[in-house]
Enzyme design. Structure first.
Site, PDB file in Angstrom:
ATOM      1  N   HIS A  68      75.109-105.978  12.701  1.00  0.00           N
ATOM      2  CA  HIS A  68      74.699-106.702  13.881  1.00  0.00           C
ATOM      3  C   HIS A  68      73.234-105.730  14.383  1.00  0.00           C
ATOM      4  O   HIS A  68      73.544-104.587  14.372  1.00  0.00           O
ATOM      5  CB  HIS A  68      75.576-106.691  14.841  1.00  0.00           C
ATOM      6  CG  HIS A  68      76.180-107.964  14.840  1.00  0.00           C
ATOM      7  ND1 HIS A  68      76.450-108.665  16.089  1.00  0.00           N
ATOM      8  CD2 HIS A  68      76.862-108.636  13.914  1.00  0.00           C
ATOM      9  CE1 HIS A  68      77.151-109.830  15.755  1.00  0.00           C
ATOM     10  NE2 HIS A  68      77.405-109.933  14.505  1.00  0.00           N
ATOM     11  N   TYR A 198      75.767-110.461  26.930  1.00  0.00           N
ATOM     12  CA  TYR A 198      76.097-110.059  28.181  1.00  0.00           C
ATOM     13  C   TYR A 198      75.428-110.889  29.430  1.00  0.00           C
ATOM     14  O   TYR A 198      74.243-111.015  29.514  1.00  0.00           O
ATOM     15  CB  TYR A 198      75.591-108.590  28.311  1.00  0.00           C
ATOM     16  CG  TYR A 198      75.890-107.636  27.286  1.00  0.00           C
ATOM     17  CD1 TYR A 198      77.135-106.847  27.629  1.00  0.00           C
ATOM     18  CD2 TYR A 198      75.209-107.057  26.430  1.00  0.00           C
ATOM     19  CE1 TYR A 198      77.739-106.117  26.531  1.00  0.00           C
ATOM     20  CE2 TYR A 198      75.597-106.149  25.414  1.00  0.00           C
ATOM     21  CZ  TYR A 198      76.869-105.648  25.524  1.00  0.00           C
ATOM     22  OH  TYR A 198      77.311-104.728  24.506  1.00  0.00           O
ATOM     23  N   PRO A 290      85.341 -99.563  27.986  1.00  0.00           N
ATOM     24  CA  PRO A 290      84.911-100.643  26.689  1.00  0.00           C
ATOM     25  C   PRO A 290      83.435-101.161  26.881  1.00  0.00           C
ATOM     26  O   PRO A 290      82.964-101.717  26.089  1.00  0.00           O
ATOM     27  CB  PRO A 290      85.954-101.706  26.591  1.00  0.00           C
ATOM     28  CG  PRO A 290      86.490-102.055  27.844  1.00  0.00           C
ATOM     29  CD  PRO A 290      86.407-100.731  28.561  1.00  0.00           C
ATOM     30  N   LYS A 294      82.471 -97.348  22.537  1.00  0.00           N
ATOM     31  CA  LYS A 294      82.334 -96.042  22.180  1.00  0.00           C
ATOM     32  C   LYS A 294      83.664 -95.437  21.533  1.00  0.00           C
ATOM     33  O   LYS A 294      83.754 -94.237  20.968  1.00  0.00           O
ATOM     34  CB  LYS A 294      81.565 -95.046  22.881  1.00  0.00           C
ATOM     35  CG  LYS A 294      80.367 -95.221  23.630  1.00  0.00           C
ATOM     36  CD  LYS A 294      79.289 -95.432  22.428  1.00  0.00           C
ATOM     37  CE  LYS A 294      77.620 -95.769  22.894  1.00  0.00           C
ATOM     38  NZ  LYS A 294      76.702 -95.852  21.990  1.00  0.00           N
ATOM     39  N   TYR A 385      72.829 -97.087  22.516  1.00  0.00           N
ATOM     40  CA  TYR A 385      73.636 -98.160  22.474  1.00  0.00           C
ATOM     41  C   TYR A 385      74.324 -98.046  21.164  1.00  0.00           C
ATOM     42  O   TYR A 385      75.747 -98.298  20.837  1.00  0.00           O
ATOM     43  CB  TYR A 385      72.788 -99.546  22.520  1.00  0.00           C
ATOM     44  CG  TYR A 385      73.579-100.700  22.396  1.00  0.00           C
ATOM     45  CD1 TYR A 385      74.637-100.905  23.461  1.00  0.00           C
ATOM     46  CD2 TYR A 385      73.405-101.708  21.535  1.00  0.00           C
ATOM     47  CE1 TYR A 385      75.309-102.248  23.558  1.00  0.00           C
ATOM     48  CE2 TYR A 385      74.132-102.952  21.585  1.00  0.00           C
ATOM     49  CZ  TYR A 385      75.113-103.274  22.432  1.00  0.00           C
ATOM     50  OH  TYR A 385      75.646-104.184  22.286  1.00  0.00           O
TER      51      TYR A 385
END
Length: 388
Positions: A68, A198, A290, A294, A385
Site C-alpha cells: 500500500h 481518512y 492507533p 505504529k 507515516y
C-alpha cells in the site's frame, strides 16, 4: 530466557534467540487458537518488513501481504490523495493482518523446536534485581508454578505481569488521554477504496483500512462511554456513508460487522525499559494510539534490538547492548508518539461552536490544507507515516 507474551514482540524475540542458540520459553496466558485469530493492526512499515526479511520471518507476508502506498483524505473542502511511495523516503506499507503475522511467527518458532506454554498466566516477576529472576504463574489447571532464567522479557502488554512487577518509584510513567474514542469495526466486506481513507467530518472522524480482499477495518469516532453494541449495523453503515461522503465519492461496500470494540485513544510510555534482569518491549514498554499504526512496528523493532543485545551479552560477554537498550528504544518510541499526536490533532477537533472550538477547528483546516498543497509538508508526512 523467559519471554512473557506471544504477540509480535515476544514471538520475534523468541525466534531470534532460538535461532542464535539461546534457550528460551514463551509463556502465554491465552490458548493458541485465540492468539491466531485475535484481530489487531495490519500495517507493517518498510523497516519492519526489512527486519522480518533479515531474519527469515517474512515468508508469509511476502506471499500474502499487499503493498500500500496511498492514503486519501476527505473533508468538507473535497478530497485529495498522497502517494507516499513518491514522497519522503519513497517507502510503502505492507498490509498483513497481525493475526496472520502472529501465526507465521508462532508456527516457525514451534517448528524449529521453540517452546510456548499456552494457558499459563504470569502473575509476578520476582528478584528482577538479581541474576536469577523468576516468574510465578498460574498453570492452565489452576496450579501455581514458577519459571526461572537469567533474563525475563516482558512482552505481555500494558496490563501484564511485567509492568505490575516494577518496584514502586523505579519507573517514570508518561500518560496522555487524548479525549477521543473510536468504535473499531471489522466488516466482512471488500475494501471500498484502494487506499487508506481518512474522513474529517463535523460529526466526527471515520476511517477505512483494507485488511484483505474480503475484510475491511473501519473506525467511527463516538462519544466516550458508548457501549460497543450501542449502534446497530444499519446505523453504523449509514454513519460511515455520511462521514465518508459516499454520495459524492461512491457507496461503501457493506457487509456483516463481525467484530467491534471501543478504543479510547491513549498514549503511555514507561522509562526506563530495563529494570535489572527484566526488560520491557511492545505494549508493555509503550502504548501508542492507533491513529498512526505504529504499535506492532515498534514491537518488532524493540524485539530485534533486545535480541541482538541478549546475544552479545549471553554468547559474547558484551553487556553494552543491554545497557543502552532502553535509550535506543525510547528514541524511536517518542518519535512515533510525536507523529501519533500530530495525526490525532489532524483528524479530530472539538465539537463545540464557541470561539475556542472554532479557533482549533480552523487551525486543523489549515493543517489539512497545508498537507494538501505543500510538498515539504507532504515529504515530512510520508517519512513519518511509513517510518518508525
Amino acid at each position: 530466557m523467559v519471554v512473557l507474551g506471544a504477540g509480535p514482540a515476544g514471538l520475534v524475540l523468541g525466534n531470534l534467540l532460538h535461532d542464535s542458540g539461546i534457550d528460551c520459553v514463551v509463556l502465554e496466558r491465552a490458548e493458541r487458537a485465540h492468539i491466531q485469530t485475535r484481530a489487531r493492526a495490519g500495517f507493517l512499515a518498510a523497516n519492519t518488513v526489512r527486519i522480518l526479511e533479515r531474519h527469515g520471518l517474512a515468508e508469509g507476508l511476502r506471499r500474502r501481504g499487499q503493498a500500500h502506498s496511498t492514503c486519501e483524505f476527505r473533508t468538507a473542502d473535497g478530497r485529495f490523495r498522497l502517494d507516499y511511495s513518491e514522497l519522503g523516503l519513497g517507502e510503502r506499507h505492507t498490509v498483513y493482518p497481525q493475526q496472520d503475522l502472529v501465526t507465521d511467527l508462532l508456527t516457525r518458532f514451534l517448528d524449529s523446536g521453540g517452546r510456548v506454554v499456552f494457558g499459563t498466566e504470569a502473575l509476578e516477576v520476582q528478584d528482577a534485581d538479581s541474576d536469577r529472576p523468576s516468574v510465578s504463574v498460574r498453570e492452565g489447571d489452576g496450579r501455581p508454578g514458577r519459571w526461572q532464567a537469567r533474563y525475563v522479557a516482558g512482552c505481555d502488554g500494558r496490563h501484564g505481569a511485567a509492568r505490575r512487577s516494577l518496584p514502586a518509584g523505579s519507573v517514570r510513567r508518561y500518560h496522555c488521554d487524548h479525549g477521543v474514542t473510536w468504535l473499531g469495526l471489522l466488516a466482512e466486506a471488500p475494501p471500498s477504496l484502494d487506499a487508506v481513507g481518512y474522513a474529517v467530518h463535523e460529526r466526527g472522524f471515520a476511517g477505512h483500512m483494507a485488511r484483505t480482499s474480503e475484510i475491511t477495518r473501519y473506525y467511527l469516532q463516538c462519544e466516550r462511554g458508548t457501549p460497543a453494541e450501542a449502534w446497530s449495523e444499519e446505523r453504523i453503515w449509514d454513519e460511515l456513508d455520511l462521514r465518508m461522503r459516499a454520495k459524492e465519492y461512491g457507496p461503501l461496500h457493506r457487509g456483516p460487522v463481525v467484530q467491534r470494540g471501543i478504543v479510547d485513544l491513549e498514549s503511555d510510555v514507561l522509562e526506563p525499559l530495563r529494570h535489572g534482569s527484566l526488560f520491557l518491549a511492545g505494549d508493555a514498554a509503550a502504548l501508542i494510539s492507533p491513529s498512526a499504526a505504529k504499535g506492532a512496528n515498534l514491537a518488532v523493532l524493540e524485539a530485534e534490538i533486545l535480541a541482538r543485545a541478549l546475544v552479545d551479552d549471553l554468547l559474547h560477554g558484551d553487556p553494552t547492548g543491554l545497557d543502552t537498550y532502553s535509550a535506543r528504544c525510547l528514541t524511536s518510541i517518542w518519535r512515533a508518539q510525536e507523529f501519533s499526536q500530530w495525526m490525532i490533532g489532524l483528524l479530530h477537533g472539538p465539537s463545540g461552536s464557541d470561539g475556542e472550538s472554532m479557533f482549533h477547528n480552523s487551525l486543523r483546516a489549515s493543517r489539512i490544507n497545508s498537507l494538501r498543497t505543500s510538498r515539504s509538508r507532504q515529504d515530512w508526512f510520508a517519512e513519518h507515516y511509513v517510518g518508525i
